[in-house]
Design a protein around this motif. Structure first.
Motif, short mmCIF file in Angstrom:
data_model
loop_
_atom_site.label_atom_id
_atom_site.label_comp_id
_atom_site.label_asym_id
_atom_site.label_seq_id
_atom_site.Cartn_x
_atom_site.Cartn_y
_atom_site.Cartn_z
N ARG A 38 0.85 -1.19 0.00
CA ARG A 38 0.00 0.00 0.00
C ARG A 38 0.89 1.24 0.00
O ARG A 38 1.96 1.27 0.61
N ARG B 245 -0.11 -2.12 8.06
CA ARG B 245 -0.09 -0.67 8.07
C ARG B 245 0.44 -0.18 9.42
O ARG B 245 -0.07 -0.55 10.48
N VAL C 257 -7.22 1.54 8.04
CA VAL C 257 -7.69 0.55 7.08
C VAL C 257 -8.25 -0.66 7.80
O VAL C 257 -8.02 -0.86 9.00
N TYR D 43 -12.31 -4.31 -6.39
CA TYR D 43 -12.20 -4.87 -5.05
C TYR D 43 -12.78 -6.28 -5.02
O TYR D 43 -13.67 -6.61 -5.80
N ASP E 127 -10.15 -8.08 0.71
CA ASP E 127 -9.25 -6.95 0.46
C ASP E 127 -9.19 -6.02 1.68
O ASP E 127 -10.14 -5.93 2.47
N ILE F 266 -9.16 -2.16 2.86
CA ILE F 266 -9.70 -0.93 2.29
C ILE F 266 -9.66 0.17 3.34
O ILE F 266 -9.74 -0.10 4.54
N GLU G 228 -6.89 7.61 4.19
CA GLU G 228 -6.86 6.20 3.78
C GLU G 228 -8.09 5.85 2.95
O GLU G 228 -8.01 5.09 1.98
N LYS G 229 -9.24 6.40 3.32
CA LYS G 229 -10.47 6.12 2.57
C LYS G 229 -10.60 7.04 1.35
O LYS G 229 -10.95 6.57 0.26
N ASP H 227 -8.15 5.83 -1.38
CA ASP H 227 -7.90 4.39 -1.33
C ASP H 227 -7.49 3.82 -2.69
O ASP H 227 -6.58 3.00 -2.78
N LYS I 55 -4.04 1.75 -2.86
CA LYS I 55 -4.17 0.30 -2.74
C LYS I 55 -3.22 -0.50 -3.62
O LYS I 55 -2.83 -1.61 -3.29
N LYS J 144 -1.94 -2.75 -7.02
CA LYS J 144 -2.53 -3.86 -7.74
C LYS J 144 -1.79 -5.15 -7.35
O LYS J 144 -0.57 -5.24 -7.54
N GLY K 264 1.10 0.74 -4.42
CA GLY K 264 0.26 1.94 -4.46
C GLY K 264 1.11 3.19 -4.50
O GLY K 264 2.29 3.19 -4.15
#
Length: 635
Positions: free
Chosen positions: A65, A162, A177, A193, A197, A199, A205-206, A209, A213, A215, A242
């Motif tokens: 992340r 995190r 998260v 998503y 996962d 999130i 963070e939101k 996101d 996040k 891949k 990320g």
């Protein structure tokens, strides 16, 4: 007896049967041929893909992340630390050894065997791995690895955890998260998503996101029908980390503001008026973001919600208060721009006025005093309620007051880059709203309450910061924001820089009016109610106090406001705005102006909290003897 002789020839009936049988055989073979052609040629590709899916499994490689840094890109706020998730594949445990393996595994992991049984329930003899514990440190994994013969079916995966390096007052900004819920999955099903996962739940963070996040990658494996691994292939798709976020927050100023507020329920916002960048956003009480990385996160969340004064509430943007006398900045601007009442003409303050069936008492009346005759400049400096009651009721009116309040951003969304459901818009009351709410007609007394920022007026501390930013910028508010840059996680190259964006522009207010308002706000500090707590020899400060009343509070409790900017005589790009709100749940001590002075002293003299207090004798005296707590309410 005489018998006839059989000739051995083909009878017509026999020939017919042979012909029918031949046709049946030919027809059957044709059907098989057509079916075989269909399977191998026409549908061959689909069947091969289906076979490949059945026999191929993918092991996900988690993506790192994106990390989060402060505005100078040299202080890490959020990073990732190595952590492991332990999994159990019951199909790989020899028959009769399940209890032995899980009992010993529970001891190594420091959990109960029943917790493992609960997660395994219904998946006995399965070759699909089940996660039994996350966030397992490396030393535990090493212990298991050294005794791996005792743990058939036990495996582990690296799952970055995190780590919030700054988890004090900045917790409301960063957020935290967690594992995606069914509801979140339904809302984000078309954004890539999937179940399991991680999130962002709140904060940055939101909000960002999708940028943070990354891949996930994957490793291709061959499995049998029971999902047992037969062979690992070299087909590996590497994960993509990320993006790195650089915030507008200055950790030095954030720490300074946090200490200046102390353990008082309230908020401090420090803003660059020329760009909308937020240098600090403090809300107390706060929580520790790292609590939500444990297996007990649900329990810890519940305990935190039950703590006094709701540590999850970001009072800077998600709590509403009456603006009180800070609203007089808007009133002063409106009076000057509308030429509604001559600025040098006085209004007599006898300490109270009668209107309707009620007595309206100025704040000075509570100490047995009166302001006497005041012009606009001195009415603002002394925060005279009587002056603004009469000016608002008789010379401006509710509609004009409401228009100017919206011009300054009150009652509207400030579009801060935090989740929309965690931001309040405040309220600018109107006769229509009042009638819907109370089923009563709007009266002159309601206009009087509105004129001093009471009644149904509601704002957030960020609204008050933006209100002052408009004064600094002579009629412009830039959209407040917390994100400064997006950077490449590998090269650290800048991908995007957030540019200032105009949120509000008051073209109808003349430059001369802004100069006058600025000068009057400086006069408030030098000759008005807060001249003692805001005495400062190193930087010129302009600002306005406010004391918000709340009928639900005790007699000695009021909301304490102070909104300032400095340096007074500098360009907007060199100025900062400080908005302080000390919630009325605290016992009254009139701390907001002292906190403002500490923050400004620290910023413009590059001082720590302790150094700033030592440089301000008035503040040091207040902290030592609590002088203002015995002086009663101030405006």
């Amino acid at each position: 007896m005489i018998y006839g002789r059989y000739s051995g020839g083909n009878s017509p009936n026999r020939d017919f049967k042979i012909a029918v049988l031949t046709l049946i055989i030919i027809f059957s073979l044709s059907l098989y041929a057509v079916r075989l052609f269909t399977i191998q040629v026409i549908s061959g590709k689909q069947y091969r893909e289906d076979t490949d899916k059945i026999s191929t499994d993918y092991d996900e490689l988690p993506a790192q992340r994106g990390e989060i840094f402060d505005r100078n890109n040299n202080v890490a706020l959020v990073i990732n630390t190595d952590s492991f998730a332990v999994e159990l594949t019951t199909g790989n445990i020899p028959k009769g050894y399940y209890d032995t393996v899980t009992t010993k595994l529970a001891q190594y992991l420091g959990i109960s065997k029943s917790s493992i049984d609960e997660k395994i329930k219904g998946r006995y003899n399965s070759y699909a791995p089940v996660q039994v514990k996350r966030n397992v440190p490396l030393n535990i994994i090493s212990n298991i690895a050294e005794n791996i013969t005792d743990f058939p079916g036990v495996t582990w995966k690296n799952k970055p955890n995190r780590n919030y390096l700054e988890s004090g007052s900045i917790s409301h900004v960063l957020g935290y998260v967690g594992t995606i819920t069914d509801e979140e999955l339904n809302l984000n099903y078309n954004k890539g998503y999937k179940d399991g996962d991680v999130i962002g739940k709140t904060g940055i963070e939101k909000q960002y996101d999708l940028i943070l996040k990354g891949k996930p990658g994957r490793v291709k494996r061959i499995v049998d029908a029971q999902r047992r691994v037969l062979n690992s292939l070299t087909d590996i798709e590497a994960p993509e980390s990320g993006k790195k976020l650089v915030l507008t927050i200055d950790t030095t100023i954030q720490q300074l503001a946090e200490q200046a507020l102390g353990e008082r329920v309230g908020s401090i916002v420090v803003l660059k008026p020329a760009t909308g960048e937020i240098l600090a956003m403090v809300s107390y009480p706060y929580y520790d973001n790292n609590l939500f990385s444990s297996d007990d996160s649900n329990l810890l969340y519940k305990k935190t919600t039950q703590m006094p004064n709701n540590p999850f509430l970001n009072r800077a943007v998600n709590a509403e208060y009456p603006p009180a006398s800070t609203f007089k900045i808007i009133m002063t601007t409106a009076l000057l721009n509308e030429n509604a009442y001559p600025e040098e003409k006085t209004i007599l303050c006898p300490g109270s006025i009668n209107y309707g069936n009620r007595i309206f008492r100025c704040h000075v009346y509570r100490s047995g005093g009166r302001h006497g005759p005041l012009n606009l400049k001195n009415a603002l400096a002394q925060s005279c309620d009587v002056y603004y009651w009469i000016a608002g009721r008789d010379y401006l009116g509710v509609d004009t007051i409401g228009e100017y309040a919206h011009e300054f951003g009150l009652g509207d969304s400030l579009q801060l880059d935090l989740p929309a459901d965690t931001q309040k818009t405040g309220l600018v009351p109107s006769p229509a709203y009042h009638e819907r709410k109370t089923h009563k007609e709007w009266l002159g007394g309601d206009t009087m309450n509105m004129s001093i920022g009471q009644g149904d007026n509601l704002v957030t501390p960020l609204h008050i910061a933006d209100m002052m930013a408009m004064v600094c910028n002579s009629g412009v508010i830039y959209k407040p924001h917390l994100l400064k840059e997006i950077r490449d996680p590998v090269t650290d190259d800048i991908i995007q820089t957030i540019q200032p964006e105009v949120l509000k522009k008051a073209d109808n207010i003349s430059p001369e009016v802004w100069k006058k308002v600025q000068a009057d706000l400086r006069y408030v500090i030098t000759d008005g109610t807060p001249q003692y707590p805001l005495a400062n020899k190193s930087v010129q400060i302009a600002g306005k106090t406010g004391t918000g009343e709340d009928s639900s509070l005790l007699a000695d409790h009021w909301h304490s406001w102070m909104v300032t900017y400095a340096p007074y005589n500098a360009k907007p790009e060199d100025q900062v705005v400080v908005s302080v709100l000390v919630d009325g749940v605290n016992k009254w001590e009139w701390w907001a102006p002292y906190a403002s002075n500490i923050v400004l002293q620290g910023i413009f003299n590059d001082q720590t909290y302790e150094e700033a207090v030592e440089s301000l004798p008035n503040v040091k005296y207040e902290l030592t003897y609590g002088r203002s707590s015995s002086r009663g309410r101030q405006e």
